[in-house]
Write a protein that holds these residues in place. Structure first.
Motif, PDB file in Angstrom:
ATOM      1  N   ILE A 172       0.741  -1.212  -0.075  1.00  0.00           N
ATOM      2  CA  ILE A 172       0.147   0.127  -0.057  1.00  0.00           C
ATOM      3  C   ILE A 172       0.730   1.330   0.106  1.00  0.00           C
ATOM      4  N   ASP A 173       1.920   1.080   0.654  1.00  0.00           N
ATOM      5  CA  ASP A 173       2.887   2.412   0.807  1.00  0.00           C
ATOM      6  C   ASP A 173       3.547   2.408  -0.539  1.00  0.00           C
ATOM      7  N   ALA A 174       3.942   1.493  -1.480  1.00  0.00           N
ATOM      8  CA  ALA A 174       4.362   1.554  -2.538  1.00  0.00           C
ATOM      9  C   ALA A 174       3.241   2.230  -3.550  1.00  0.00           C
ATOM     10  N   GLN A 175       2.161   1.814  -3.479  1.00  0.00           N
ATOM     11  CA  GLN A 175       1.102   2.086  -4.120  1.00  0.00           C
ATOM     12  C   GLN A 175       0.828   3.685  -4.084  1.00  0.00           C
ATOM     13  N   ASP A 176       0.940   4.166  -2.724  1.00  0.00           N
ATOM     14  CA  ASP A 176       0.869   5.519  -2.379  1.00  0.00           C
ATOM     15  C   ASP A 176       2.069   6.388  -2.992  1.00  0.00           C
ATOM     16  N   ALA A 177       3.138   5.847  -2.850  1.00  0.00           N
ATOM     17  CA  ALA A 177       4.255   6.433  -3.459  1.00  0.00           C
ATOM     18  C   ALA A 177       4.194   6.604  -5.296  1.00  0.00           C
ATOM     19  N   VAL A 178       3.782   5.602  -5.743  1.00  0.00           N
ATOM     20  CA  VAL A 178       3.810   5.716  -7.396  1.00  0.00           C
ATOM     21  C   VAL A 178       2.473   6.794  -7.478  1.00  0.00           C
ATOM     22  N   GLU A 179       1.564   6.568  -6.752  1.00  0.00           N
ATOM     23  CA  GLU A 179       0.313   7.784  -7.111  1.00  0.00           C
ATOM     24  C   GLU A 179       0.774   9.208  -6.667  1.00  0.00           C
ATOM     25  N   ARG A 180       1.542   9.366  -5.833  1.00  0.00           N
ATOM     26  CA  ARG A 180       2.179  10.760  -5.516  1.00  0.00           C
ATOM     27  C   ARG A 180       2.906  11.220  -6.695  1.00  0.00           C
ATOM     28  N   ALA A 216       4.085  14.492 -11.397  1.00  0.00           N
ATOM     29  CA  ALA A 216       4.437  14.368 -12.904  1.00  0.00           C
ATOM     30  C   ALA A 216       3.585  15.047 -13.808  1.00  0.00           C
ATOM     31  N   PHE A 217       2.120  14.708 -13.386  1.00  0.00           N
ATOM     32  CA  PHE A 217       1.144  15.623 -14.029  1.00  0.00           C
ATOM     33  C   PHE A 217       1.184  16.991 -13.968  1.00  0.00           C
ATOM     34  N   GLN A 218       1.283  17.451 -12.806  1.00  0.00           N
ATOM     35  CA  GLN A 218       1.254  18.837 -12.455  1.00  0.00           C
ATOM     36  C   GLN A 218       2.508  19.625 -12.765  1.00  0.00           C
ATOM     37  N   GLU A 219       3.669  18.895 -13.015  1.00  0.00           N
ATOM     38  CA  GLU A 219       4.753  19.701 -13.211  1.00  0.00           C
ATOM     39  C   GLU A 219       5.242  19.604 -14.953  1.00  0.00           C
ATOM     40  N   TYR A 220       4.724  18.443 -15.535  1.00  0.00           N
ATOM     41  CA  TYR A 220       5.024  18.594 -16.935  1.00  0.00           C
ATOM     42  C   TYR A 220       4.039  18.726 -18.027  1.00  0.00           C
ATOM     43  N   LEU A 221       2.789  18.465 -17.652  1.00  0.00           N
ATOM     44  CA  LEU A 221       1.714  18.577 -18.712  1.00  0.00           C
ATOM     45  C   LEU A 221       1.333  19.868 -19.165  1.00  0.00           C
ATOM     46  N   PRO A 222       1.165  20.935 -18.270  1.00  0.00           N
ATOM     47  CA  PRO A 222       0.898  21.953 -18.593  1.00  0.00           C
ATOM     48  C   PRO A 222       1.812  22.728 -19.828  1.00  0.00           C
TER      49      PRO A 222
END
Length: 148
Positions: free
Chosen positions: A66-74, A79-85
């Protein structure tokens, strides 16, 4: 597809933080930009109830997963916030929980996706039991692109 445009209206890409899925995401971003269509990136988390702890670990394996999934989601959200705009693509990140195949099919249906893009699976078990990509192709609802 709509009659007033040439190409897809929405592309769905399955991502999980692995190198092949991130290559698939990059491919999907380029395709969405060139086709002037929406991009829906879907990250499917495993069900916690399906994550059985190892013997005598007191649930440590489940918590670690679960911690690993949280890290991937984060990382995906960052990445979405930083690169997509800067890329000029209308995109959304969708987080779902469950079976990856079932959730990608459901998300593609809800988004009315015209194409599905996934990364190649490298697992030996997937070669025997069938990978997510093969299952999506066999489903036959959308054109499926498998990125190495």
């Amino acid at each position: 597809m709509t009659m007033d445009r040439d190409g897809p209206g929405a592309i769905l890409v399955g991502i999980d933080g692995s190198t092949p899925s991130m290559r698939a995401a990059a491919y999907a971003v380029g395709m969405a930009r060139r086709q002037h269509c929406r991009l829906i990136a879907v990250y499917v988390r495993s069900l916690p109830s399906s994550l059985l702890p190892l013997a005598d670990t007191g649930g440590t394996a489940t918590v670690t997963t679960i911690d690993a999934q949280d890290a991937v989601e984060r990382e995906l959200r960052e990445a979405f916030q930083e690169y997509l705009p800067a890329l000029g693509v209308e995109a959304e990140l969708v987080i779902r929980t469950g079976d990856a195949f079932a959730e990608l099919i459901a998300a593609a249906g809800e988004a009315r996706a015209d194409a599905v893009i996934v990364g190649r699976s490298a697992g030996l078990l997937h070669r025997i039991a069938g990978s997510l990509a093969v299952k999506l192709v066999r489903c036959g609802r959308w054109p499926v692109t498998v990125v190495p």
